[in-house]
Design an enzyme around this catalytic site. Sequence first.
Site, PDB file in Angstrom:
ATOM      1  N   CYS A   1       0.803  -1.224   0.000  1.00  0.00           N
ATOM      2  CA  CYS A   1       0.000   0.000   0.000  1.00  0.00           C
ATOM      3  C   CYS A   1       0.836   1.274   0.000  1.00  0.00           C
ATOM      4  O   CYS A   1       0.280   2.371  -0.051  1.00  0.00           O
ATOM      5  CB  CYS A   1      -0.951  -0.018   1.196  1.00  0.00           C
ATOM      6  SG  CYS A   1      -2.009  -1.480   1.223  1.00  0.00           S
TER       7      CYS A   1
ATOM      8  N   HIS B   1      -2.103   7.948   6.410  1.00  0.00           N
ATOM      9  CA  HIS B   1      -2.366   6.651   5.792  1.00  0.00           C
ATOM     10  C   HIS B   1      -3.741   6.150   6.235  1.00  0.00           C
ATOM     11  O   HIS B   1      -4.535   5.694   5.412  1.00  0.00           O
ATOM     12  CB  HIS B   1      -1.277   5.655   6.166  1.00  0.00           C
ATOM     13  CG  HIS B   1      -1.433   4.324   5.519  1.00  0.00           C
ATOM     14  ND1 HIS B   1      -1.366   4.158   4.145  1.00  0.00           N
ATOM     15  CD2 HIS B   1      -1.689   3.092   6.032  1.00  0.00           C
ATOM     16  CE1 HIS B   1      -1.553   2.881   3.852  1.00  0.00           C
ATOM     17  NE2 HIS B   1      -1.748   2.209   4.977  1.00  0.00           N
TER      18      HIS B   1
ATOM     19  N   GLU C   1      -0.165   5.610  13.918  1.00  0.00           N
ATOM     20  CA  GLU C   1       0.298   6.722  13.085  1.00  0.00           C
ATOM     21  C   GLU C   1       0.216   8.056  13.820  1.00  0.00           C
ATOM     22  O   GLU C   1       1.174   8.845  13.792  1.00  0.00           O
ATOM     23  CB  GLU C   1      -0.508   6.787  11.793  1.00  0.00           C
ATOM     24  CG  GLU C   1      -0.050   7.888  10.848  1.00  0.00           C
ATOM     25  CD  GLU C   1      -0.788   7.884   9.530  1.00  0.00           C
ATOM     26  OE1 GLU C   1      -0.406   8.673   8.644  1.00  0.00           O
ATOM     27  OE2 GLU C   1      -1.750   7.095   9.371  1.00  0.00           O
TER      28      GLU C   1
ATOM     29  N   LYS D   1      -9.050   8.413   2.938  1.00  0.00           N
ATOM     30  CA  LYS D   1      -9.600   7.092   2.655  1.00  0.00           C
ATOM     31  C   LYS D   1     -11.031   6.956   3.175  1.00  0.00           C
ATOM     32  O   LYS D   1     -11.757   6.041   2.774  1.00  0.00           O
ATOM     33  CB  LYS D   1      -8.721   5.995   3.264  1.00  0.00           C
ATOM     34  CG  LYS D   1      -7.387   5.792   2.551  1.00  0.00           C
ATOM     35  CD  LYS D   1      -6.619   4.628   3.155  1.00  0.00           C
ATOM     36  CE  LYS D   1      -5.261   4.428   2.500  1.00  0.00           C
ATOM     37  NZ  LYS D   1      -4.295   5.496   2.876  1.00  0.00           N
TER      38      LYS D   1
ATOM     39  N   HIS E   1      -9.688   2.433   0.202  1.00  0.00           N
ATOM     40  CA  HIS E   1      -8.250   2.178   0.181  1.00  0.00           C
ATOM     41  C   HIS E   1      -7.854   1.651  -1.187  1.00  0.00           C
ATOM     42  O   HIS E   1      -8.171   0.511  -1.538  1.00  0.00           O
ATOM     43  CB  HIS E   1      -7.911   1.168   1.278  1.00  0.00           C
ATOM     44  CG  HIS E   1      -6.454   1.006   1.534  1.00  0.00           C
ATOM     45  ND1 HIS E   1      -5.474   1.564   0.735  1.00  0.00           N
ATOM     46  CD2 HIS E   1      -5.775   0.322   2.504  1.00  0.00           C
ATOM     47  CE1 HIS E   1      -4.285   1.250   1.202  1.00  0.00           C
ATOM     48  NE2 HIS E   1      -4.443   0.489   2.270  1.00  0.00           N
TER      49      HIS E   1
ATOM     50  N   PHE F   1       1.759  -3.392   3.941  1.00  0.00           N
ATOM     51  CA  PHE F   1       2.054  -4.731   4.439  1.00  0.00           C
ATOM     52  C   PHE F   1       3.509  -5.070   4.104  1.00  0.00           C
ATOM     53  O   PHE F   1       3.987  -4.805   2.997  1.00  0.00           O
ATOM     54  CB  PHE F   1       1.147  -5.768   3.777  1.00  0.00           C
ATOM     55  CG  PHE F   1      -0.243  -5.848   4.360  1.00  0.00           C
ATOM     56  CD1 PHE F   1      -0.667  -4.989   5.359  1.00  0.00           C
ATOM     57  CD2 PHE F   1      -1.136  -6.808   3.902  1.00  0.00           C
ATOM     58  CE1 PHE F   1      -1.950  -5.067   5.881  1.00  0.00           C
ATOM     59  CE2 PHE F   1      -2.419  -6.905   4.417  1.00  0.00           C
ATOM     60  CZ  PHE F   1      -2.835  -6.031   5.406  1.00  0.00           C
TER      61      PHE F   1
END
Length: 414
Positions: free
Chosen positions: A164, A304, A315, A336, A341, A402
């Site tokens: 991502c 994110h 975050e 998002k 996403h 990931f």
Amino acid sequence: MTSARDVVVTGLGATTPLGGDVPSTWEAALAGKSGARTMDNDWAERYEIPVNFAATIKVKPEEVLKRPELKRMDPSAQYAVIAAREAWKDAGEPEVAGERLGSVVSSGIGGVWTLLDGWDTLRERGARRLLPMTVPMLMPNSPTAFVSLDLGARAGAHALVSACASGAEAIGYGAEMIRSGRADVVVAGGTEATIHPMPIAAFAASRTLSLRNDDPEGASRPYDADRDGFVVGEGAAVVVLESAEHAAARGARVYARIGGVGLSSDAYHITSPDPDGTGQVAAMRGALEDAGATGADVVHVNAHATSTKVGDLTETASIRRLFGSDADHVQLSATKSMTGHLLGGAGALETVFTVKAIADRLAPPTINVANPDPELQVPLVRDEPAKLPGGDIAAINNSFGFGGHNVALLVQNA
């Protein structure tokens, strides 16, 4: 002040769940609209998938591309070419020798539609019925290859794969191509087309998806105490990067500068972020140091923020840890909540949003936060856009993936 090898953004392109181009996407984002919707298919019932919604593309490629183009490209490449053509036109179609033009368009997963449909064809109809273009369509570098073919980019066609974070890392790599002198202009971004029953079922199996089938538009809710996972999205976003010297010589309109690039990896877990946020802090600090900036310069962060329980708060804790009291004046946006996403395309689209935020002095809103998490540590822009100050300002776009990939891009006003 800019120097000769400073990297500026002169073109923007996108096709997203909110719109078929950047103006419509940005307008919808500022209005707080959601691109999530119930899917018009029977996948949930047929395959017993617990999720029947996604943030699907707003404008179908067949409305934009010619039939021969559709037949030889996977949807991931179709989206990339659409976004790249818009960005190129938006930049004024710069005159540049092909040897000085690069393409860096990444995907987190690649041509999954081609791969899985090809497997079905092989099983059901035999090897002779496979399309001759199957391999070029399914390979992860297919989008950047088609963009380079379309534009005649011969300085390099690259496809960095970092889940991502892929789209943001592509833009960072494009900036480095210009800084190092390899190219004068680079078309960079990310794309993803994974709204297919197998990837959706796989994400559902990992328990990372929201299950709010009765409320798709309200399902993506970063920083809400009742968040239950992310919404899969699709689309692409591309920026045209130029050396400041090249842009000035042709009198180009400049949106902003890519001032700093920060990269790190967690080496902690294949899917979960390091709860200490050490890698995230390192990426953001790297972007600041690369740009010669400090936390006091940053007025906006496009987070994110996928709507997962652990990831969102890790975050914001990382932002607070790095910025200290300077985090009090940061306007935090989690877009998002509207786009879903986009996986490998997310970091590129959110870079476009960050560039637009700096250029227009407006931070886009975060929607669906009815019950803010009490552990949220940074001021959140909710429901309505927030004005950003005048003068010299900077913003950070965070993208994490990931595998422990962390990318932070620092965007400054032109």
